[in-house]
Design a protein around this motif. Sequence first.
Motif, PDB file in Angstrom:
ATOM      1  N   ALA A 222     -43.590  14.565  20.626  1.00 18.94           N
ATOM      2  CA  ALA A 222     -44.913  14.565  21.261  1.00 18.94           C
ATOM      3  C   ALA A 222     -44.830  14.019  22.685  1.00 18.94           C
ATOM      4  CB  ALA A 222     -45.888  13.737  20.432  1.00 18.94           C
ATOM      5  N   LEU A 223     -44.082  12.938  22.887  1.00 22.17           N
ATOM      6  CA  LEU A 223     -43.985  12.340  24.217  1.00 22.17           C
ATOM      7  C   LEU A 223     -43.150  13.190  25.169  1.00 22.17           C
ATOM      8  CD1 LEU A 223     -43.670   8.568  23.298  1.00 22.17           C
ATOM      9  CD2 LEU A 223     -45.573   9.690  24.465  1.00 22.17           C
ATOM     10  N   LEU A 224     -42.098  13.810  24.665  1.00 19.97           N
ATOM     11  CA  LEU A 224     -41.314  14.715  25.516  1.00 19.97           C
ATOM     12  C   LEU A 224     -42.166  15.903  25.956  1.00 19.97           C
ATOM     13  CD1 LEU A 224     -37.884  14.701  23.639  1.00 19.97           C
ATOM     14  CD2 LEU A 224     -38.350  13.742  25.903  1.00 19.97           C
ATOM     15  N   SER A 225     -42.994  16.412  25.055  1.00 23.19           N
ATOM     16  CA  SER A 225     -43.897  17.518  25.404  1.00 23.19           C
ATOM     17  C   SER A 225     -44.923  17.065  26.430  1.00 23.19           C
ATOM     18  CB  SER A 225     -44.602  18.037  24.144  1.00 23.19           C
ATOM     19  OG  SER A 225     -43.666  18.485  23.188  1.00 23.19           O
ATOM     20  N   LEU A 226     -45.441  15.850  26.247  1.00 19.91           N
ATOM     21  CA  LEU A 226     -46.388  15.309  27.223  1.00 19.91           C
ATOM     22  C   LEU A 226     -45.714  15.133  28.580  1.00 19.91           C
ATOM     23  CD1 LEU A 226     -49.096  14.043  28.020  1.00 19.91           C
ATOM     24  CD2 LEU A 226     -48.254  11.858  27.102  1.00 19.91           C
ATOM     25  N   GLY A 227     -44.467  14.670  28.572  1.00 17.40           N
ATOM     26  CA  GLY A 227     -43.730  14.512  29.818  1.00 17.40           C
ATOM     27  C   GLY A 227     -43.547  15.831  30.546  1.00 17.40           C
ATOM     28  N   ALA A 228     -43.237  16.895  29.793  1.00 16.33           N
ATOM     29  CA  ALA A 228     -43.092  18.220  30.400  1.00 16.33           C
ATOM     30  C   ALA A 228     -44.415  18.672  31.021  1.00 16.33           C
ATOM     31  CB  ALA A 228     -42.623  19.228  29.356  1.00 16.33           C
ATOM     32  N   PHE A 229     -45.510  18.389  30.324  1.00 18.71           N
ATOM     33  CA  PHE A 229     -46.831  18.751  30.851  1.00 18.71           C
ATOM     34  C   PHE A 229     -47.139  17.973  32.129  1.00 18.71           C
ATOM     35  CE2 PHE A 229     -51.370  17.692  31.074  1.00 18.71           C
ATOM     36  CZ  PHE A 229     -51.911  18.963  31.249  1.00 18.71           C
ATOM     37  N   LEU A 230     -46.822  16.682  32.134  1.00 19.96           N
ATOM     38  CA  LEU A 230     -47.084  15.864  33.315  1.00 19.96           C
ATOM     39  C   LEU A 230     -46.251  16.322  34.512  1.00 19.96           C
ATOM     40  CD1 LEU A 230     -47.277  12.297  31.703  1.00 19.96           C
ATOM     41  CD2 LEU A 230     -49.170  13.637  32.657  1.00 19.96           C
ATOM     42  N   TRP A 231     -45.046  16.833  34.230  1.00 20.34           N
ATOM     43  CA  TRP A 231     -44.208  17.346  35.324  1.00 20.34           C
ATOM     44  C   TRP A 231     -44.928  18.465  36.089  1.00 20.34           C
ATOM     45  CZ3 TRP A 231     -40.586  16.179  38.477  1.00 20.34           C
ATOM     46  CH2 TRP A 231     -39.523  15.345  38.126  1.00 20.34           C
ATOM     47  N   LEU A 232     -45.773  19.217  35.412  1.00 16.93           N
ATOM     48  CA  LEU A 232     -46.492  20.303  36.062  1.00 16.93           C
ATOM     49  C   LEU A 232     -47.449  19.797  37.132  1.00 16.93           C
ATOM     50  CD1 LEU A 232     -47.381  22.535  32.970  1.00 16.93           C
ATOM     51  CD2 LEU A 232     -45.747  23.078  34.781  1.00 16.93           C
ATOM     52  N   HIS A 233     -47.791  18.518  37.067  1.00 19.52           N
ATOM     53  CA  HIS A 233     -48.760  17.952  38.000  1.00 19.52           C
ATOM     54  C   HIS A 233     -48.126  16.981  38.992  1.00 19.52           C
ATOM     55  CE1 HIS A 233     -52.077  19.677  35.656  1.00 19.52           C
ATOM     56  NE2 HIS A 233     -51.364  19.354  34.591  1.00 19.52           N
ATOM     57  N   VAL A 234     -46.812  16.818  38.919  1.00 17.73           N
ATOM     58  CA  VAL A 234     -46.120  15.961  39.885  1.00 17.73           C
ATOM     59  C   VAL A 234     -46.028  16.699  41.215  1.00 17.73           C
ATOM     60  CG1 VAL A 234     -43.885  14.947  40.480  1.00 17.73           C
ATOM     61  CG2 VAL A 234     -44.816  14.648  38.180  1.00 17.73           C
ATOM     62  N   ASP A 235     -46.389  16.016  42.287  1.00 13.49           N
ATOM     63  CA  ASP A 235     -46.343  16.630  43.618  1.00 13.49           C
ATOM     64  C   ASP A 235     -45.416  15.817  44.528  1.00 13.49           C
ATOM     65  OD1 ASP A 235     -46.690  17.932  45.971  1.00 13.49           O
ATOM     66  OD2 ASP A 235     -48.868  17.647  46.096  1.00 13.49           O
ATOM     67  N   PRO A 236     -44.158  16.240  44.650  1.00 11.52           N
ATOM     68  CA  PRO A 236     -43.211  15.489  45.481  1.00 11.52           C
ATOM     69  C   PRO A 236     -43.472  15.601  46.970  1.00 11.52           C
ATOM     70  CG  PRO A 236     -42.195  17.495  44.665  1.00 11.52           C
ATOM     71  CD  PRO A 236     -43.534  17.395  44.000  1.00 11.52           C
ATOM     72  N   THR A 237     -44.391  16.481  47.369  1.00  9.75           N
ATOM     73  CA  THR A 237     -44.719  16.597  48.791  1.00  9.75           C
ATOM     74  C   THR A 237     -45.778  15.585  49.204  1.00  9.75           C
ATOM     75  OG1 THR A 237     -46.481  18.244  48.455  1.00  9.75           O
ATOM     76  CG2 THR A 237     -44.231  19.061  48.684  1.00  9.75           C
ATOM     77  N   LEU A 238     -46.365  14.897  48.237  1.00  3.40           N
ATOM     78  CA  LEU A 238     -47.412  13.931  48.520  1.00  3.40           C
ATOM     79  C   LEU A 238     -46.784  12.569  48.802  1.00  3.40           C
ATOM     80  CD1 LEU A 238     -50.408  13.102  48.619  1.00  3.40           C
ATOM     81  CD2 LEU A 238     -50.266  12.662  46.151  1.00  3.40           C
TER      82      LEU A 238
END
Length: 250
Positions: A222-238
């Motif tokens: 469950a946490l690995l899946s949540l981590g993958a989902f959160l990666w979709l919202h990480v913005d390294p340009t910010l």
Amino acid sequence: MASSSRLETPVFMPVGTQATVKAMTPGELQEIGSAPGLQRHGMPWATALRIPELWRLAAVGACYVYALGFFQAWLQTYLVKGRGFTELALVLTSLTYVVGATANVVGGLAGDWMVRRYGLRNGRRWLGVAGLSVAALSLTAAMFASSGNLALVFLSCAYGGILFQQPTLCAVCLDVGRKHAGAVFGFMNTAGNAASALSTVVFGYLVGYSGNYNTPFIPMVALLSLGAFLWLHVDPTLELFPEELAVVPA
């Protein structure tokens, strides 16, 4: 170049030491943050703790390190008591760590290539999503594997997926933290270590409560899946703390 175009200025060194740089241009000193007039400040925590991106990075770290704690503390116990391995057969667990070490190196190289090919935002995000998605799927497959050896193969793939994305998360801390990259990484790493400590305790309690060594994998997936989902919202340009460079006269 004429000596008049060079700038001699003290550079901040580790506590108790100072040095004078004689062969650096003003632009070089400006880039490394040692230019005259460039103020130095510590991590602005009051501001930082109100930035969602900082908490998002910490959450990704906590999600994957929670699962990583299993490989550091419970893998051998799981294989012996949950999968019937003999102590002699535990030598096969070296496969898991070889896969992890290889994936970590490949992940770093792949991260650089992805950024060059797809840009900073997509390159970082997609690699992170791929790594944690593979880890979640592999850990799920390990739960239902028909044999101990097959379970070990899937566990090795899960460990590899986790470590494949790890260098990219560290790189994002540099991307968004800049001069405060150490503090940003430390914040993320603290969240991860707290999750790892929790994981080692929860694993034992879940096994004792359920009597099944596969049960603790459920929150990991469950946490690995949540981590993958959160990666979709990480913005390294910010950039979390936009830097203002002082104007240095030639």
